[in-house]
Design a protein around this motif. Structure first.
Motif, PDB file in Angstrom:
ATOM      1  N   SER A  15       5.874  -2.301 -33.503  1.00 30.50           N
ATOM      2  CA  SER A  15       5.477  -2.359 -34.912  1.00 30.50           C
ATOM      3  C   SER A  15       3.960  -2.242 -34.998  1.00 30.50           C
ATOM      4  O   SER A  15       3.242  -2.381 -33.999  1.00 30.50           O
ATOM      5  CB  SER A  15       5.917  -3.687 -35.530  1.00 30.50           C
ATOM      6  OG  SER A  15       5.248  -4.773 -34.893  1.00 30.50           O
ATOM      7  N   TYR A  16       3.455  -2.006 -36.217  1.00 28.23           N
ATOM      8  CA  TYR A  16       2.009  -1.972 -36.417  1.00 28.23           C
ATOM      9  C   TYR A  16       1.376  -3.293 -35.978  1.00 28.23           C
ATOM     10  O   TYR A  16       0.315  -3.311 -35.343  1.00 28.23           O
ATOM     11  CB  TYR A  16       1.682  -1.720 -37.891  1.00 28.23           C
ATOM     12  CG  TYR A  16       1.733  -0.273 -38.311  1.00 28.23           C
ATOM     13  CD1 TYR A  16       0.676   0.587 -38.039  1.00 28.23           C
ATOM     14  CD2 TYR A  16       2.823   0.223 -39.013  1.00 28.23           C
ATOM     15  CE1 TYR A  16       0.711   1.916 -38.439  1.00 28.23           C
ATOM     16  CE2 TYR A  16       2.879   1.551 -39.418  1.00 28.23           C
ATOM     17  CZ  TYR A  16       1.818   2.389 -39.126  1.00 28.23           C
ATOM     18  OH  TYR A  16       1.856   3.708 -39.516  1.00 28.23           O
ATOM     19  N   SER A  17       2.018  -4.407 -36.332  1.00 28.48           N
ATOM     20  CA  SER A  17       1.429  -5.710 -36.019  1.00 28.48           C
ATOM     21  C   SER A  17       1.382  -5.961 -34.512  1.00 28.48           C
ATOM     22  O   SER A  17       0.394  -6.502 -33.998  1.00 28.48           O
ATOM     23  CB  SER A  17       2.207  -6.830 -36.722  1.00 28.48           C
ATOM     24  OG  SER A  17       3.562  -6.847 -36.312  1.00 28.48           O
ATOM     25  N   LYS A  18       2.433  -5.550 -33.787  1.00 26.88           N
ATOM     26  CA  LYS A  18       2.422  -5.760 -32.339  1.00 26.88           C
ATOM     27  C   LYS A  18       1.363  -4.892 -31.674  1.00 26.88           C
ATOM     28  O   LYS A  18       0.656  -5.342 -30.759  1.00 26.88           O
ATOM     29  CB  LYS A  18       3.794  -5.459 -31.740  1.00 26.88           C
ATOM     30  CG  LYS A  18       3.866  -5.776 -30.250  1.00 26.88           C
ATOM     31  CD  LYS A  18       5.282  -5.716 -29.718  1.00 26.88           C
ATOM     32  CE  LYS A  18       5.333  -6.137 -28.256  1.00 26.88           C
ATOM     33  NZ  LYS A  18       6.713  -6.115 -27.707  1.00 26.88           N
ATOM     34  N   LEU A  19       1.211  -3.661 -32.126  1.00 27.71           N
ATOM     35  CA  LEU A  19       0.188  -2.783 -31.561  1.00 27.71           C
ATOM     36  C   LEU A  19      -1.208  -3.316 -31.882  1.00 27.71           C
ATOM     37  O   LEU A  19      -2.118  -3.229 -31.049  1.00 27.71           O
ATOM     38  CB  LEU A  19       0.368  -1.366 -32.093  1.00 27.71           C
ATOM     39  CG  LEU A  19       1.610  -0.637 -31.568  1.00 27.71           C
ATOM     40  CD1 LEU A  19       1.896   0.613 -32.380  1.00 27.71           C
ATOM     41  CD2 LEU A  19       1.450  -0.289 -30.092  1.00 27.71           C
ATOM     42  N   GLU A  20      -1.378  -3.867 -33.076  1.00 27.14           N
ATOM     43  CA  GLU A  20      -2.668  -4.472 -33.441  1.00 27.14           C
ATOM     44  C   GLU A  20      -2.977  -5.645 -32.515  1.00 27.14           C
ATOM     45  O   GLU A  20      -4.110  -5.806 -32.050  1.00 27.14           O
ATOM     46  CB  GLU A  20      -2.630  -4.948 -34.891  1.00 27.14           C
ATOM     47  CG  GLU A  20      -3.971  -5.430 -35.426  1.00 27.14           C
ATOM     48  CD  GLU A  20      -4.929  -4.306 -35.756  1.00 27.14           C
ATOM     49  OE1 GLU A  20      -6.160  -4.524 -35.674  1.00 27.14           O
ATOM     50  OE2 GLU A  20      -4.456  -3.205 -36.089  1.00 27.14           O
ATOM     51  N   ARG A 208      -2.440  -4.431 -44.903  1.00 26.20           N
ATOM     52  CA  ARG A 208      -3.514  -5.408 -44.696  1.00 26.20           C
ATOM     53  C   ARG A 208      -3.006  -6.743 -44.108  1.00 26.20           C
ATOM     54  O   ARG A 208      -3.495  -7.205 -43.083  1.00 26.20           O
ATOM     55  CB  ARG A 208      -4.232  -5.662 -46.022  1.00 26.20           C
ATOM     56  CG  ARG A 208      -5.326  -6.713 -45.959  1.00 26.20           C
ATOM     57  CD  ARG A 208      -5.817  -7.035 -47.343  1.00 26.20           C
ATOM     58  NE  ARG A 208      -6.325  -5.870 -48.002  1.00 26.20           N
ATOM     59  CZ  ARG A 208      -7.598  -5.475 -47.947  1.00 26.20           C
ATOM     60  NH1 ARG A 208      -8.469  -6.192 -47.277  1.00 26.20           N
ATOM     61  NH2 ARG A 208      -7.972  -4.397 -48.569  1.00 26.20           N
ATOM     62  N   TYR A 209      -2.037  -7.348 -44.794  1.00 23.85           N
ATOM     63  CA  TYR A 209      -1.578  -8.672 -44.339  1.00 23.85           C
ATOM     64  C   TYR A 209      -0.945  -8.581 -42.959  1.00 23.85           C
ATOM     65  O   TYR A 209      -1.199  -9.438 -42.094  1.00 23.85           O
ATOM     66  CB  TYR A 209      -0.553  -9.223 -45.342  1.00 23.85           C
ATOM     67  CG  TYR A 209       0.024 -10.554 -44.911  1.00 23.85           C
ATOM     68  CD1 TYR A 209      -0.705 -11.742 -45.082  1.00 23.85           C
ATOM     69  CD2 TYR A 209       1.280 -10.614 -44.293  1.00 23.85           C
ATOM     70  CE1 TYR A 209      -0.184 -12.955 -44.648  1.00 23.85           C
ATOM     71  CE2 TYR A 209       1.800 -11.832 -43.858  1.00 23.85           C
ATOM     72  CZ  TYR A 209       1.061 -12.992 -44.047  1.00 23.85           C
ATOM     73  OH  TYR A 209       1.568 -14.184 -43.608  1.00 23.85           O
ATOM     74  N   GLU A 210      -0.153  -7.558 -42.743  1.00 20.99           N
ATOM     75  CA  GLU A 210       0.526  -7.390 -41.455  1.00 20.99           C
ATOM     76  C   GLU A 210      -0.470  -7.253 -40.319  1.00 20.99           C
ATOM     77  O   GLU A 210      -0.303  -7.848 -39.248  1.00 20.99           O
ATOM     78  CB  GLU A 210       1.413  -6.138 -41.533  1.00 20.99           C
ATOM     79  CG  GLU A 210       2.223  -5.840 -40.288  1.00 20.99           C
ATOM     80  CD  GLU A 210       3.036  -4.565 -40.433  1.00 20.99           C
ATOM     81  OE1 GLU A 210       3.631  -4.160 -39.420  1.00 20.99           O
ATOM     82  OE2 GLU A 210       3.073  -3.990 -41.538  1.00 20.99           O
ATOM     83  N   LEU A 211      -1.533  -6.471 -40.534  1.00 20.01           N
ATOM     84  CA  LEU A 211      -2.509  -6.228 -39.474  1.00 20.01           C
ATOM     85  C   LEU A 211      -3.426  -7.435 -39.260  1.00 20.01           C
ATOM     86  O   LEU A 211      -3.747  -7.778 -38.128  1.00 20.01           O
ATOM     87  CB  LEU A 211      -3.341  -4.993 -39.803  1.00 20.01           C
ATOM     88  CG  LEU A 211      -2.572  -3.666 -39.886  1.00 20.01           C
ATOM     89  CD1 LEU A 211      -3.520  -2.525 -40.223  1.00 20.01           C
ATOM     90  CD2 LEU A 211      -1.843  -3.375 -38.584  1.00 20.01           C
ATOM     91  N   LEU A 212      -3.855  -8.057 -40.342  1.00 18.08           N
ATOM     92  CA  LEU A 212      -4.783  -9.175 -40.215  1.00 18.08           C
ATOM     93  C   LEU A 212      -4.126 -10.429 -39.688  1.00 18.08           C
ATOM     94  O   LEU A 212      -4.788 -11.320 -39.148  1.00 18.08           O
ATOM     95  CB  LEU A 212      -5.463  -9.464 -41.555  1.00 18.08           C
ATOM     96  CG  LEU A 212      -6.445  -8.399 -42.037  1.00 18.08           C
ATOM     97  CD1 LEU A 212      -6.979  -8.756 -43.424  1.00 18.08           C
ATOM     98  CD2 LEU A 212      -7.597  -8.220 -41.047  1.00 18.08           C
ATOM     99  N   SER A 213      -2.809 -10.524 -39.844  1.00 16.08           N
ATOM    100  CA  SER A 213      -2.102 -11.716 -39.337  1.00 16.08           C
ATOM    101  C   SER A 213      -1.534 -11.495 -37.940  1.00 16.08           C
ATOM    102  O   SER A 213      -0.858 -12.383 -37.407  1.00 16.08           O
ATOM    103  CB  SER A 213      -0.980 -12.100 -40.307  1.00 16.08           C
ATOM    104  OG  SER A 213      -0.018 -11.045 -40.420  1.00 16.08           O
ATOM    105  N   ALA A 214      -1.784 -10.327 -37.356  1.00 13.35           N
ATOM    106  CA  ALA A 214      -1.226 -10.014 -36.030  1.00 13.35           C
ATOM    107  C   ALA A 214      -1.842 -10.909 -34.957  1.00 13.35           C
ATOM    108  O   ALA A 214      -2.986 -11.308 -35.045  1.00 13.35           O
ATOM    109  CB  ALA A 214      -1.494  -8.548 -35.698  1.00 13.35           C
TER     110      ALA A 214
END
Length: 214
Positions: A15-20, A208-214
């Motif tokens: 996911s985007y968040s895991k890659l971040e 935004r929220y997904e990436l910043l909370s990764a």
């Protein structure tokens, strides 16, 4: 969208968040703050090791002539280590600080970091079977399972971390008292191309929220 995945099917979905999160860990390993530029040439000279199935492996980078590609990542079973190869032209871009050279450098390392087991299997495959694999299948795999989408997303996050973009939003660079656009702030701070910066900012604003909370 009119696009199809460019790579082969990966072993694992991301996911985007895991890659971040993985890219953030990579930057921390390099000692980089959220608004510190990642220097491609320094990465070339100091590639971090990687761990695959609990086993540590060295990662080397060198320059060689390649057919039809700018660079490639592979596993050298004989030496028991991963190899990144850049063409002389790509290395020249890297050495001169060209954004594309740095992008390619990080992108190839991302293949090792994300697809270590797959690279080991590819190293054992016969050439004909490997070629058939790269031609794809009648039913395309989804983007989250695509090796090239995964490495591009990791590269964007490693070069332009979400936390850094958020900081630049709140604290834009000013020239003669006038705040630069967010794209200009990102390209100036991280040394990326305008196209890469715009694409990354668009992703950041959507997630935004997904990436910043990764």
């Amino acid at each position: 969208m009119g696009r199809e995945p460019r790579g082969i099917k990966a072993d694992e979905s991301f996911s985007y968040s895991k890659l971040e999160r993985l890219a953030s860990g990579f930057r921390k390993h390099l000692g980089l703050e959220p608004t510190t530029r990642l220097a491609g040439l320094e990465l070339y000279d100091n590639l971090p090791d990687t761990v695959v199935n609990g086993v540590p492996y060295k990662v080397e980078c060198s320059v060689d002539h390649l057919n039809g590609v700018e660079a490639e990542a592979s596993f050298n079973a004989e030496r028991g280590r991963y190899q990144l190869l850049l063409t002389p032209e790509t290395y020249d871009l890297l050495e001169s600080g060209n954004p594309h050279g740095t992008w390619v450098m990080v992108h190839e390392y991302a293949h090792v970091a994300l697809h270590g087991r797959l690279l080991q299997r590819l190293a054992k495959m016969e050439l004909a079977r490997k070629a058939a694999l790269y031609k794809g299948t009648p039913v395309p795999h989804p983007f989250y399972l695509d090796t090239e989408w995964q490495t591009d997303s990791f590269t964007a996050a490693a070069l332009m971390p979400a936390a850094g973009i958020a900081h630049l939003e709140e604290n834009p660079i000013k020239v003669f008292g006038q705040a630069l656009s967010l794209v200009r702030c990102v390209t100036t701070t991280f040394g990326t191309s305008q196209e890469a910066a715009q694409y990354r900012i668009d992703t950041f604003k959507r997630r935004r929220y997904e990436l910043l909370s990764a």
